[in-house]
Design an enzyme around this catalytic site. Structure first.
Site, mmCIF file in Angstrom:
data_model
loop_
_atom_site.group_PDB
_atom_site.id
_atom_site.type_symbol
_atom_site.label_atom_id
_atom_site.label_comp_id
_atom_site.label_asym_id
_atom_site.label_seq_id
_atom_site.Cartn_x
_atom_site.Cartn_y
_atom_site.Cartn_z
ATOM 1 N N HIS A 17 0.837 -1.207 0.000
ATOM 2 C CA HIS A 17 0.000 0.000 0.000
ATOM 3 C C HIS A 17 0.876 1.263 0.000
ATOM 4 C CE1 HIS A 17 -3.087 -2.559 2.413
ATOM 5 N NE2 HIS A 17 -3.565 -2.425 1.187
ATOM 6 N N LYS A 41 -18.048 -6.150 8.061
ATOM 7 C CA LYS A 41 -16.747 -6.781 8.297
ATOM 8 C C LYS A 41 -16.127 -6.167 9.541
ATOM 9 C CE LYS A 41 -13.254 -8.128 4.951
ATOM 10 N NZ LYS A 41 -12.653 -7.653 3.701
ATOM 11 N N SER A 127 -3.210 -7.792 3.262
ATOM 12 C CA SER A 127 -3.399 -7.593 4.706
ATOM 13 C C SER A 127 -3.892 -8.887 5.357
ATOM 14 C CB SER A 127 -4.398 -6.465 4.970
ATOM 15 O OG SER A 127 -3.907 -5.254 4.461
#
Ligand code: PNS
Length: 161
Positions: A17, A41, A127
């Site tokens: 990222h 989530k 991630s």
């Protein structure tokens, strides 16, 4: 070039990222890194924690701002007066998924998406995979900014109790 959004979940931000954000910051006048809130989530880190980690990790980039948003990304782009989205592409799987979103976003408001080919050294980073490996005591130290790595280990230890 004017401004661009770099959107994502960033749970947590990793070196892939950071590479995309830095490269976008070199091309656009301002980059607004946008942490999208997904009410379905739970995530390992709260939105505030994700934003704090992003702020720390991009503190050397003066034209990067960190924000969060709930709702359609194109509505945030319109609210910010921004006409561009920047995304990193790791592989063909990313491309299929990202192309569809880019076309939908363009159809909705005319916002364009710019793709950056990921640094080959980061192609395997995600991630979720980093969290899984770290939770099973694998070494992920060189995949994350040092402060994020520290927080990830602390969160995993906390959860183990
Ligand atoms: O890091 P991620 O989870 O791959 O990021 C995906 C994200 C959050 C950028 C994408 O799901 C998104 O833009 N969500 C916001 C809601 C939205 O605009 N959905 C329609 C997309 S065409």
């Amino acid at each position: 070039m004017a401004g661009a959004l770099c959107p994502g979940s960033f749970d947590p931000v990793h070196n892939g990222h950071i590479d995309v954000i830095s490269r976008a910051a070199a091309q656009f006048d301002e980059v607004v890194v946008t942490v999208l809130i997904n009410k379905n989530k739970q995530g390992m880190f709260s939105i505030d924690e994700r934003m704090e980690m992003l702020r720390e990790a991009t503190s050397d980039l003066p034209n990067v701002r960190i924000e969060s948003w709930y709702g359609l990304l194109v509505d945030f782009a319109r609210e910010q007066g921004i006409n561009a989205i920047v995304k990193g592409l790791r592989d063909a799987t990313d491309f299929g998924y990202e192309l569809q979103m880019a076309q939908m976003n363009r159809k909705l408001t005319g916002v364009d998406t710019y793709f950056l080919a990921s640094n080959p050294a980061h192609t395997f980073l995600s991630s979720s995979l980093i969290k899984e490996v770290a939770a099973l005591s694998g070494d992920v130290a060189d995949m994350l900014p040092p402060a994020v790595h520290k927080r990830l280990l602390a969160r995993i230890a906390e959860r183990r109790g």
